[in-house]
Motif scaffolding. Structure first.
Motif, mmCIF file in Angstrom:
data_model
loop_
_atom_site.group_PDB
_atom_site.id
_atom_site.type_symbol
_atom_site.label_atom_id
_atom_site.label_comp_id
_atom_site.label_asym_id
_atom_site.label_seq_id
_atom_site.Cartn_x
_atom_site.Cartn_y
_atom_site.Cartn_z
ATOM 1 N N LEU A 32 7.709 6.315 -6.393
ATOM 2 C CA LEU A 32 9.552 6.029 -5.897
ATOM 3 C C LEU A 32 9.594 6.199 -7.950
ATOM 4 N N LYS A 33 8.749 6.582 -8.760
ATOM 5 C CA LYS A 33 9.151 6.263 -9.752
ATOM 6 C C LYS A 33 10.198 6.937 -9.587
ATOM 7 N N PRO A 34 10.315 8.874 -9.081
ATOM 8 C CA PRO A 34 11.214 9.270 -9.437
ATOM 9 C C PRO A 34 13.109 8.736 -8.814
ATOM 10 N N THR A 35 12.590 7.812 -7.767
ATOM 11 C CA THR A 35 14.308 7.487 -7.182
ATOM 12 C C THR A 35 14.034 6.161 -7.748
ATOM 13 N N ILE A 168 -3.920 8.791 -0.353
ATOM 14 C CA ILE A 168 -4.052 9.912 0.650
ATOM 15 C C ILE A 168 -2.811 9.490 1.096
ATOM 16 N N LEU A 169 -3.285 8.098 1.693
ATOM 17 C CA LEU A 169 -2.246 7.322 2.664
ATOM 18 C C LEU A 169 -0.483 7.290 2.468
ATOM 19 N N ALA A 170 -0.205 6.738 0.911
ATOM 20 C CA ALA A 170 0.544 5.941 0.358
ATOM 21 C C ALA A 170 1.506 7.609 -0.005
ATOM 22 N N PRO A 171 0.895 8.585 -0.924
ATOM 23 C CA PRO A 171 2.385 9.635 0.081
ATOM 24 C C PRO A 171 2.562 10.504 0.703
ATOM 25 N N LEU A 172 1.987 10.029 2.135
ATOM 26 C CA LEU A 172 2.238 10.260 3.317
ATOM 27 C C LEU A 172 2.678 9.552 3.741
ATOM 28 N N THR A 173 3.053 8.217 3.711
ATOM 29 C CA THR A 173 3.948 7.609 4.343
ATOM 30 C C THR A 173 5.466 6.469 2.979
ATOM 31 N N VAL A 174 5.003 5.853 1.831
ATOM 32 C CA VAL A 174 5.459 5.772 1.119
ATOM 33 C C VAL A 174 7.111 6.533 1.063
ATOM 34 N N PRO A 175 6.765 7.785 0.104
ATOM 35 C CA PRO A 175 8.009 8.277 0.437
ATOM 36 C C PRO A 175 8.645 8.614 1.339
ATOM 37 N N TRP A 176 8.550 8.425 2.947
ATOM 38 C CA TRP A 176 9.052 8.699 4.432
ATOM 39 C C TRP A 176 10.143 7.457 4.613
ATOM 40 N N MET A 177 8.915 6.605 4.056
ATOM 41 C CA MET A 177 9.749 5.068 3.649
ATOM 42 C C MET A 177 10.863 4.635 3.719
ATOM 43 N N ALA A 178 10.651 4.684 1.775
ATOM 44 C CA ALA A 178 11.549 5.023 1.211
ATOM 45 C C ALA A 178 13.340 5.454 1.750
ATOM 46 N N ALA A 179 12.664 6.905 1.872
ATOM 47 C CA ALA A 179 13.891 7.862 2.260
ATOM 48 C C ALA A 179 14.787 6.705 3.625
ATOM 49 N N ASN A 180 14.021 6.420 4.675
ATOM 50 C CA ASN A 180 14.221 5.618 5.456
ATOM 51 C C ASN A 180 14.708 4.839 5.594
ATOM 52 N N TRP A 181 14.251 4.343 5.301
ATOM 53 C CA TRP A 181 14.458 2.667 4.932
ATOM 54 C C TRP A 181 14.542 1.983 4.271
ATOM 55 N N GLY A 182 15.071 2.715 2.594
ATOM 56 C CA GLY A 182 15.310 2.040 1.488
ATOM 57 C C GLY A 182 13.715 1.545 0.933
ATOM 58 N N TRP A 183 14.025 2.018 -1.024
ATOM 59 C CA TRP A 183 12.228 1.600 -1.178
ATOM 60 C C TRP A 183 12.295 -0.014 -1.276
ATOM 61 N N GLU A 184 12.567 -0.845 -1.349
ATOM 62 C CA GLU A 184 11.966 -2.455 -0.298
ATOM 63 C C GLU A 184 12.052 -2.852 0.442
ATOM 64 N N ALA A 185 11.686 -1.746 1.694
ATOM 65 C CA ALA A 185 11.481 -1.688 2.622
ATOM 66 C C ALA A 185 9.777 -0.880 2.500
ATOM 67 N N ALA A 186 9.186 0.173 1.782
ATOM 68 C CA ALA A 186 8.194 0.448 1.567
ATOM 69 C C ALA A 186 7.029 -0.755 0.875
ATOM 70 N N PHE A 187 7.454 -1.208 -0.391
ATOM 71 C CA PHE A 187 7.291 -2.380 -0.751
ATOM 72 C C PHE A 187 6.869 -3.397 0.424
ATOM 73 N N ILE A 188 7.651 -4.045 1.094
ATOM 74 C CA ILE A 188 7.223 -4.774 1.891
ATOM 75 C C ILE A 188 6.192 -4.626 3.428
ATOM 76 N N VAL A 189 6.334 -3.428 3.494
ATOM 77 C CA VAL A 189 5.434 -3.193 4.813
ATOM 78 C C VAL A 189 3.969 -2.508 4.724
ATOM 79 N N VAL A 190 3.887 -2.601 3.203
ATOM 80 C CA VAL A 190 2.642 -2.146 2.947
ATOM 81 C C VAL A 190 2.065 -3.776 1.976
ATOM 82 N N GLY A 191 2.471 -4.294 1.733
ATOM 83 C CA GLY A 191 2.161 -5.762 1.258
ATOM 84 C C GLY A 191 1.504 -6.596 2.885
ATOM 85 N N VAL A 192 2.690 -6.029 4.043
ATOM 86 C CA VAL A 192 2.053 -7.189 5.305
ATOM 87 C C VAL A 192 0.702 -6.920 5.046
ATOM 88 N N PHE A 193 0.288 -5.104 4.996
ATOM 89 C CA PHE A 193 -1.119 -5.325 5.613
ATOM 90 C C PHE A 193 -2.275 -6.276 5.165
#
Length: 451
Positions: A32-35, A168-193
């Motif tokens: 998420l650095k560029p964003t 591998i999973l991070a670049p396949l999921t995090v940019p999509w989550m940030a684009a569709n749900w916002g960057w905050e959601a990406a941190f929350i979803v991954v943290g719940v795992f």
């Protein structure tokens, strides 16, 4: 003959998934650095400060994490580690309110060094680093508990490959989550795992001698080839740090971590920035290149764990066979030196070359970790891993801070590619340098027997 049983591989699978979550959590920020730098106006130095707080906290905490896990035990030592790092991962979503509170406190004290956003993310990264420092000491200790020495490198390579899966999973999921749900959601979803993993861990993990799911024959196999002696040693008085620092074996492991961990940190934290700076790639554009790159590292992680067995079957002692394998592995990262000269042809060439270098790092890391259980009694394993982890974290801080300063300097001059060239040179030669110092410190296999 009775079948040995396979429950120890269930434990290995749990360690694999924990390491996967570990690397998912720590990689979200780099993706998420560029964003974030566009939203908050960060420089490369700002980003380096945030990333290095994680590394510095991780480094210092590694020293204490090993002792904490030796004292508390693997089950709850690992459990508390993942609770803390999962909370830290979720806190990133609240970085701005946290930064506001810290800014008000520091302003009241007459201190004003960083922007609100930088302070908030620095605090979140510190909590993340505190918790994540427990992953590898606990995983190495669990491996020493559940596997005889001849299988430990393979088991370490398998669970360590979770780092690659997370990467591998991070670049396949995090940019999509940030684009569709916002960057905050990406941190929350991954943290719940992390909390999901914790529930499974508490149900299925127990010390081998108390594990009801373990057959008698498998327990006997686990405690074979001197492992029984380790169990006796584990019940004796704990080892003091000052005692461990008296052994060249401790310093050899610390040197190996100091020179090479920073390379992996650099690949993990700066490759999304590299693709943006060199090729203008952002958001979902970086998903496929990074997924391919980190997929390559799976081969290195598992293959690296298998490789020294070739030499051991020829009669070499575990450490001597491992060092021969590590020398050959240390040659592979030299291909990274060609990343910049060939980068003008296609971005795929540096991606593939860096992938080879990163794959070699995982092979190196699997063997480097296992040298500790080769030479030290079980009661000292987590503490030695902690000392080496601290050294690796400090090396990572130096690499990250150097990268941030170099990139800002050469970006101002209009030649940011020069900064990456300098960093890739270090990444290429670091392993051979580390190997030579390790070999000089511990020329031959010598197990520690007087602790």
């Amino acid at each position: 003959m009775q079948p040995i049983g396979k429950y120890r591989w269930t434990i290995c699978a749990l360690l694999f998934f924990a390491t996967t979550v570990n690397y998912l959590d720590r990689q979200v920020l780099s993706l998420l650095k560029p964003t974030l730098e566009d939203e908050f106006g960060w420089t490369n130095t700002d980003y380096a400060n945030i990333a290095s707080v994680f590394q510095f906290t991780y480094a210092i905490s590694m020293l204490f994490a090993g002792r904490f896990i030796d004292w508390l035990g693997t089950k709850w030592g690992f459990g508390w580690a993942i609770i803390i790092w999962s909370i830290g991962a979720i806190l990133h979503a609240a970085a701005i309110p946290i930064g506001d509170s810290l800014g008000a406190l520091l302003s009241w004290a007459g201190i004003g060094v960083f922007s609100i956003s930088v302070m908030g993310f620095m605090f979140s990264r510190a909590v993340l680093g505190l918790g994540e420092s427990g992953n590898f000491p606990a995983a190495i200790k669990a491996t020493a508990e559940y596997f005889p020495k001849k299988e430990r490198a393979l088991a370490t390579g398998i669970f360590n490959s979770g780092a690659n899966v997370g990467a591998i999973l991070a670049p396949l999921t995090v940019p999509w989550m940030a684009a569709n749900w916002g960057w905050e959601a990406a941190f929350i979803v991954v943290g719940v795992f992390g909390f999901i993993w914790l529930l499974v861990w508490l149900v299925y993990y127990e010390q081998p001698q108390l594990q009801k799911r373990l057959s008698k024959s498998e327990l006997e196999y686990i405690l074979s080839d001197k492992a029984k002696e380790d169990v006796v040693e584990a019940n004796k008085e704990k080892v003091r740090w000052i005692q461990l620092l008296a052994y060249k074996q401790t310093w050899a492991f610390a040197v190996g971590k100091f020179f090479t961990d920073g390379v992996w940190w650099f690949f993990l934290f700066w490759l999304p920035a590299y693709l943006k700076d060199q090729y203008g790639m952002t958001g979902t554009e970086i998903m496929l290149p990074l997924a391919v790159l980190y997929s390559m590292t799976m081969i290195g992680s598992i293959g690296g764990g298998w490789f020294p067995m070739y030499f051991m079957k020829k009669g070499y002692e575990p450490y001597d066979g491992r060092m021969r394998a590590m020398f050959l592995i240390a040659i592979i990262p030299l291909v990274v030196l060609a990343a910049q000269p060939l980068g003008g042809i296609s971005f795929w060439l540096p991606v593939l070359l860096i992938g080879l270098g990163a794959s070699a790092h995982q092979a190196w890391s699997a063997n480097l970790f296992t040298t500790v259980s080769d030479m030290f009694p079980k009661k000292a394993v987590a503490s030695v891993v902690g000392i080496g982890g601290m050294a690796g974290g400090i090396g990572g801080v130096l690499v990250t801070k150097s990268g941030g300063a170099l990139f800002d300097h050469y970006k101002a001059l209009g030649h940011i590619e020069t900064g990456y060239t300098i960093m890739f040179v270090f990444c290429g030669v670091a392993y051979l340098l580390a190997w030579m110092i390790m070999k000089a410190l511990v020329p031959k296999y010598k197990i520690i027997t007087d602790l």
